[in-house]
Design an enzyme around this catalytic site. Sequence first.
Site, PDB file in Angstrom:
ATOM      1  N   ASP A  32       0.702  -1.134  -0.094  1.00 50.33           N
ATOM      2  CA  ASP A  32      -0.038   0.060   0.001  1.00 50.33           C
ATOM      3  C   ASP A  32       0.979   1.123  -0.067  1.00 50.33           C
ATOM      4  O   ASP A  32       1.919   1.284   0.669  1.00 50.33           O
ATOM      5  CB  ASP A  32      -0.941  -0.123   1.354  1.00 50.33           C
ATOM      6  N   VAL A  99     -11.011   2.983  -3.455  1.00 44.62           N
ATOM      7  CA  VAL A  99     -10.574   2.398  -4.772  1.00 44.62           C
ATOM      8  C   VAL A  99     -11.760   1.387  -5.265  1.00 44.62           C
ATOM      9  O   VAL A  99     -11.902   0.331  -4.782  1.00 44.62           O
ATOM     10  CB  VAL A  99      -9.344   1.803  -4.971  1.00 44.62           C
ATOM     11  N   HIS A 103     -10.387  -5.290  -3.437  1.00 42.81           N
ATOM     12  CA  HIS A 103      -9.065  -5.563  -2.606  1.00 42.81           C
ATOM     13  C   HIS A 103      -9.349  -6.239  -1.414  1.00 42.81           C
ATOM     14  O   HIS A 103     -10.050  -5.547  -0.586  1.00 42.81           O
ATOM     15  CB  HIS A 103      -8.287  -4.431  -3.150  1.00 42.81           C
TER      16      HIS A 103
END
Length: 116
Positions: A32, A99, A103
Amino acid sequence: MYDKNNIFAKILRNEIPCDKFFEDEISLFFNDINPQARIHVLGIPKLDCIDFSDFINKAEEKTVSSFFTNVNLVIDKLNVRKSGYRIISNSGLDGGQEVPHFHIHILAGEKIGALR
Ligand code: 5GP
C-alpha cells in the site's frame, strides 16, 4: 458499473507502477502506498470487479478459491501467520472503500489497533 480507469485497473495494466510483492495469473499483491501498519499489502484479482460481492458474483468458483488461497500464501510469505495479522475488505460508501476495484488489505508487523 466498473470504472476501467480506477487506480488499481491502471496498476494491473502497468500504466502506473506498484511495489509488487507477489503475482500470478489471477492475482496481484503489492505494498500500500500509504501503509497503516509496518506491513500493509493489498491483494487484487485480475478481474473487473468493484467490491467483494461483485467478485463473488462474477468470478468462477476456482478463481475465488485461488484468490483466497493466494491471500493465505502471501500471509505465509510475509511470515506473519504466527505473529498475527488482520485482513479487511472495505465495500461501498458505508464500508469506506476508496478504490472501486475489489481488494483485500493485509495488515501486520505490529499490534493492529481497534477498528474504531
Ligand atoms: P480502500 O479505502 O479502497 O479500502 O483502500 C484503498 C487503498 O489503496 C488505500 O489504503 C490507499 O492507500 C491505497 N492506494 C491508493 N492509491 C494507491 C496507489 O496508487 N498505489 C498503491 N500501492 N496503493 C494505493
